[in-house]
Design an enzyme around this catalytic site. Structure first.
Site, PDB file in Angstrom:
ATOM      1  N   ARG A  99       0.837   8.316   7.270  1.00 10.95           N
ATOM      2  CA  ARG A  99       2.080   8.938   7.711  1.00 10.95           C
ATOM      3  C   ARG A  99       3.310   8.055   7.529  1.00 10.95           C
ATOM      4  O   ARG A  99       4.379   8.530   7.204  1.00 10.95           O
ATOM      5  CB  ARG A  99       1.957   9.324   9.187  1.00 10.95           C
ATOM      6  CG  ARG A  99       0.883  10.355   9.474  1.00 10.95           C
ATOM      7  CD  ARG A  99       0.837  10.710  10.943  1.00 10.95           C
ATOM      8  NE  ARG A  99       2.099  11.239  11.435  1.00 10.95           N
ATOM      9  CZ  ARG A  99       2.436  12.515  11.373  1.00 10.95           C
ATOM     10  NH1 ARG A  99       1.613  13.391  10.851  1.00 10.95           N
ATOM     11  NH2 ARG A  99       3.589  12.929  11.856  1.00 10.95           N
ATOM     12  N   PRO A 112      -8.140   1.442   2.473  1.00  9.56           N
ATOM     13  CA  PRO A 112      -8.161   0.740   1.186  1.00  9.56           C
ATOM     14  C   PRO A 112      -7.690   1.644   0.054  1.00  9.56           C
ATOM     15  O   PRO A 112      -8.002   2.836   0.024  1.00  9.56           O
ATOM     16  CB  PRO A 112      -9.635   0.356   1.026  1.00  9.56           C
ATOM     17  CG  PRO A 112     -10.167   0.305   2.413  1.00  9.56           C
ATOM     18  CD  PRO A 112      -9.436   1.383   3.166  1.00  9.56           C
ATOM     19  N   GLU A 113      -6.952   1.060  -0.875  1.00  8.68           N
ATOM     20  CA  GLU A 113      -6.436   1.838  -1.990  1.00  8.68           C
ATOM     21  C   GLU A 113      -7.405   1.744  -3.167  1.00  8.68           C
ATOM     22  O   GLU A 113      -8.402   1.015  -3.128  1.00  8.68           O
ATOM     23  CB  GLU A 113      -5.037   1.344  -2.353  1.00  8.68           C
ATOM     24  CG  GLU A 113      -4.171   1.176  -1.114  1.00  8.68           C
ATOM     25  CD  GLU A 113      -2.743   1.627  -1.247  1.00  8.68           C
ATOM     26  OE1 GLU A 113      -2.357   2.133  -2.308  1.00  8.68           O
ATOM     27  OE2 GLU A 113      -1.994   1.482  -0.269  1.00  8.68           O
ATOM     28  N   LYS A 139     -10.958   6.701  -4.089  1.00  8.31           N
ATOM     29  CA  LYS A 139     -11.300   5.891  -2.921  1.00  8.31           C
ATOM     30  C   LYS A 139     -12.757   6.065  -2.497  1.00  8.31           C
ATOM     31  O   LYS A 139     -13.138   5.635  -1.414  1.00  8.31           O
ATOM     32  CB  LYS A 139     -10.351   6.239  -1.766  1.00  8.31           C
ATOM     33  CG  LYS A 139      -8.883   5.971  -2.099  1.00  8.31           C
ATOM     34  CD  LYS A 139      -7.993   6.285  -0.921  1.00  8.31           C
ATOM     35  CE  LYS A 139      -6.525   6.064  -1.274  1.00  8.31           C
ATOM     36  NZ  LYS A 139      -5.637   6.294  -0.116  1.00  8.31           N
ATOM     37  N   ASN A 143      -0.890   4.255   0.943  1.00  9.13           N
ATOM     38  CA  ASN A 143       0.443   4.083   1.503  1.00  9.13           C
ATOM     39  C   ASN A 143       1.212   2.919   0.890  1.00  9.13           C
ATOM     40  O   ASN A 143       2.423   2.976   0.718  1.00  9.13           O
ATOM     41  CB  ASN A 143       0.335   3.895   3.020  1.00  9.13           C
ATOM     42  CG  ASN A 143       1.221   4.861   3.762  1.00  9.13           C
ATOM     43  OD1 ASN A 143       1.623   5.889   3.226  1.00  9.13           O
ATOM     44  ND2 ASN A 143       1.540   4.537   5.000  1.00  9.13           N
TER      45      ASN A 143
END
Length: 263
Positions: free
Chosen positions: A251, A2-3, A51, A166
């Site tokens: 990644r 989660p962002e 976060k 991401n």
């Protein structure tokens, strides 16, 4: 993972259900906290820091939670017994509401004065209610400290700027026309990158999901994230996907090679 905006929204939901009410149940379903008893203590605050979630309770204690990849919270009316689910890690309940924490990646109870040891290393929080030009300048300063580092890696480093994951990394770089492997020193306007990141998180913090295109229709929410092999919404070039190592564990990255050329 989660962002920052998703964690902010979770904190708001928990705050509305828990703050100002004494706990009738505080059931920690992890072995090392199984005997922790917070019943009768009033929840004083629920905060998001990047976060991280901090749930402060009466008596100078803080429940620290990090959702990591799979964590989530469910809030429902008090009364029913908690579900028999092996993923359930924490139950916080008062006379009105029951908060259920599932698959929480990090769960610990610390003295409130020791919170700084957990979140003090974080860079400026993009959703800090007291955000200021000074915090923006500090974020730019931290991002600039490693000029040879790829900007896609730097944006995920929570010690430089807290809240980006991401999804936002990929979308911010697309909107700024930056290849993810561009060295930080070659980014033309880091101030604009930070400003855009804050604007995107603020625009999405009160809803579930991330919309960066302005189009809420299913499948049209993002410019590049999750769209490998599909045509760029701007130029039609096929979106690429590749691994980009980072200390945050995220990644994979997505980008348009035409709209985000190598510098």
């Amino acid at each position: 993972m989660p962002e920052g905006d998703a964690v902010w929204l979770t904190a708001r939901r928990l705050r509305q259900a828990l703050v100002g009410r004494p706990l009738a149940r505080a059931d920690f379903r992890v072995p090392r906290l199984a005997t922790t008893d917070l019943r009768g203590r009033t929840v004083e605050a629920v905060l998001s820091r990047g976060k991280h979630l901090l749930i402060r309770v009466e008596g100078g204690l803080t429940i620290h939670v990090h959702l990591l990849m799979d964590g989530r919270w469910r809030v429902r009316e008090a009364g029913p017994p908690p579900p028999r689910d092996h993923r359930l890690r924490l139950v916080l309940e008062n006379a009105e509401w029951q908060a259920l924490g599932f698959s929480l990646g990090i769960l610990e109870v610390v003295p409130t004065p020791e919170e700084a040891g957990i979140v003090g290393r974080l860079g400026p929080d993009l959703l800090d209610p007291e955000w200021s030009p000074a915090l923006a300048a500090e974020a730019v300063r931290r991002l600039s400290e490693e000029p040879d580092r790829a900007v896609g890696e730097a944006l995920l480093d929570q010690g430089l700027l807290a809240g980006i994951g991401n999804v936002y990394k990929a979308e911010i770089l697309f909107l700024r026309g930056l290849d993810p492997w561009t060295p930080v020193r070659d980014v033309p306007d880091l101030d604009a990158v930070v400003a855009l990141a804050r604007r995107l998180l603020n625009a999405n913090k009160e809803r579930h999901g991330h919309i960066t295109t302005g189009d809420r229709r299913p499948g049209r929410e993002h410019w590049v994230y999750g769209r490998a092999g599909r045509p760029c919404r701007r130029c039609g070039t096929r979106i690429k996907r590749a691994d980009q190592p980072s200390g945050a564990g995220d990644r994979v990255t997505f980008w348009c090679p035409r709209c985000q050329p190598r510098r």
